[in-house]
Design an enzyme around this catalytic site. Structure first.
Site, PDB file in Angstrom:
ATOM      1  N   LEU A  15       0.824  -1.202   0.000  1.00 13.06           N
ATOM      2  CA  LEU A  15       0.000   0.000   0.000  1.00 13.06           C
ATOM      3  C   LEU A  15       0.865   1.261   0.000  1.00 13.06           C
ATOM      4  O   LEU A  15       0.414   2.331  -0.361  1.00 13.06           O
ATOM      5  CB  LEU A  15      -0.920   0.000   1.229  1.00 13.06           C
ATOM      6  N   SER A  16       2.121   1.122   0.385  1.00 11.35           N
ATOM      7  CA  SER A  16       3.015   2.269   0.500  1.00 11.35           C
ATOM      8  C   SER A  16       3.853   2.463  -0.755  1.00 11.35           C
ATOM      9  O   SER A  16       4.668   1.610  -1.108  1.00 11.35           O
ATOM     10  CB  SER A  16       3.959   2.064   1.687  1.00 11.35           C
ATOM     11  N   PRO A  17       3.697   3.622  -1.419  1.00  8.87           N
ATOM     12  CA  PRO A  17       4.544   3.878  -2.591  1.00  8.87           C
ATOM     13  C   PRO A  17       6.007   4.070  -2.188  1.00  8.87           C
ATOM     14  O   PRO A  17       6.911   3.722  -2.953  1.00  8.87           O
ATOM     15  CB  PRO A  17       3.949   5.148  -3.199  1.00  8.87           C
ATOM     16  N   SER A  19       7.510   2.424   0.168  1.00 10.29           N
ATOM     17  CA  SER A  19       8.029   1.064   0.316  1.00 10.29           C
ATOM     18  C   SER A  19       8.420   0.501  -1.043  1.00 10.29           C
ATOM     19  O   SER A  19       9.423  -0.192  -1.173  1.00 10.29           O
ATOM     20  CB  SER A  19       6.991   0.149   0.964  1.00 10.29           C
TER      21      SER A  19
END
Length: 190
Positions: A15-17, A19
């Site tokens: 969900l984390s860009p 990441s």
């Protein structure tokens, strides 16, 4: 023959860009930096809850900064990142729990496939503006990453077991404990 590679644990959520950017950079340079990556699927909502933090998109100035920052980083690192058209629905409402449980099951049963399946899920949400939480979406990503339909279906079924749920919870708790000790700094070996 040089020194043995150091192990670097990468706690991440698709969900984390940010990441995704870190994931791609570490994958790209792991041989040059002499690191062995240990992928640790983690639930970002659990980290947010533990830290008392809000997602950047929920804080207007952080959201504005994030949009500009991600545009620059996308170009610099040549990662095909693109915001979902309905950001609130895709990221804030749907979240990533089923995707992260699936990746936890992949890590438990077929860790050799974890990198590719993770990348396909990131591509779906952050490049192709596609779903990552519905069963058919997860199966499509897994098959595109090279898992057979049978393996993918088996992993999807396993992802709803207590064993997988507990493992994801434990990994998320481990990430939170690292944060307590290190202030969330990521340090690469010299």
């Amino acid at each position: 023959m040089g020194p043995s590679p150091r192990t670097l644990e990468l706690f991440y959520d698709v969900l984390s860009p940010y990441s995704w950017l870190g994931f791609e950079v570490l994958c790209r340079y792991r041989n040059i930096w002499n690191i062995k990556l240990q992928f640790r699927p983690t639930y970002i909502a659990g980290i947010m809850k533990d830290s008392g933090n809000k997602p950047p998109a929920m804080v207007p100035r952080k959201a504005q900064y994030m949009a500009n920052d991600l545009r620059r980083l996308k170009e610099h690192f040549q990662v095909p990142l693109r915001f979902p058209k309905d950001f609130n629905s895709a990221v804030l409402e749907k979240g990533s729990l089923s995707a992260m449980r699936f990746l936890t099951a992949v890590n438990m049963e077929h860790p050799e496939s974890l990198e590719k399946v993770s990348r396909e899920l990131w591509m779906r949400i952050w490049s192709q503006d596609e779903d990552i939480v519905e069963s058919q979406s997860i199966l499509a990503a897994a098959q595109k990453a090279g898992l057979s339909a049978e393996k993918a279906q088996g992993l999807l079924e396993k992802s709803s077991t207590a064993q997988v749920k507990n493992q994801l919870k434990e990994t998320t708790e481990a990430a939170c404990k690292y944060g307590e000790r290190s202030g969330w700094a990521l340090c690469l070996p010299p």
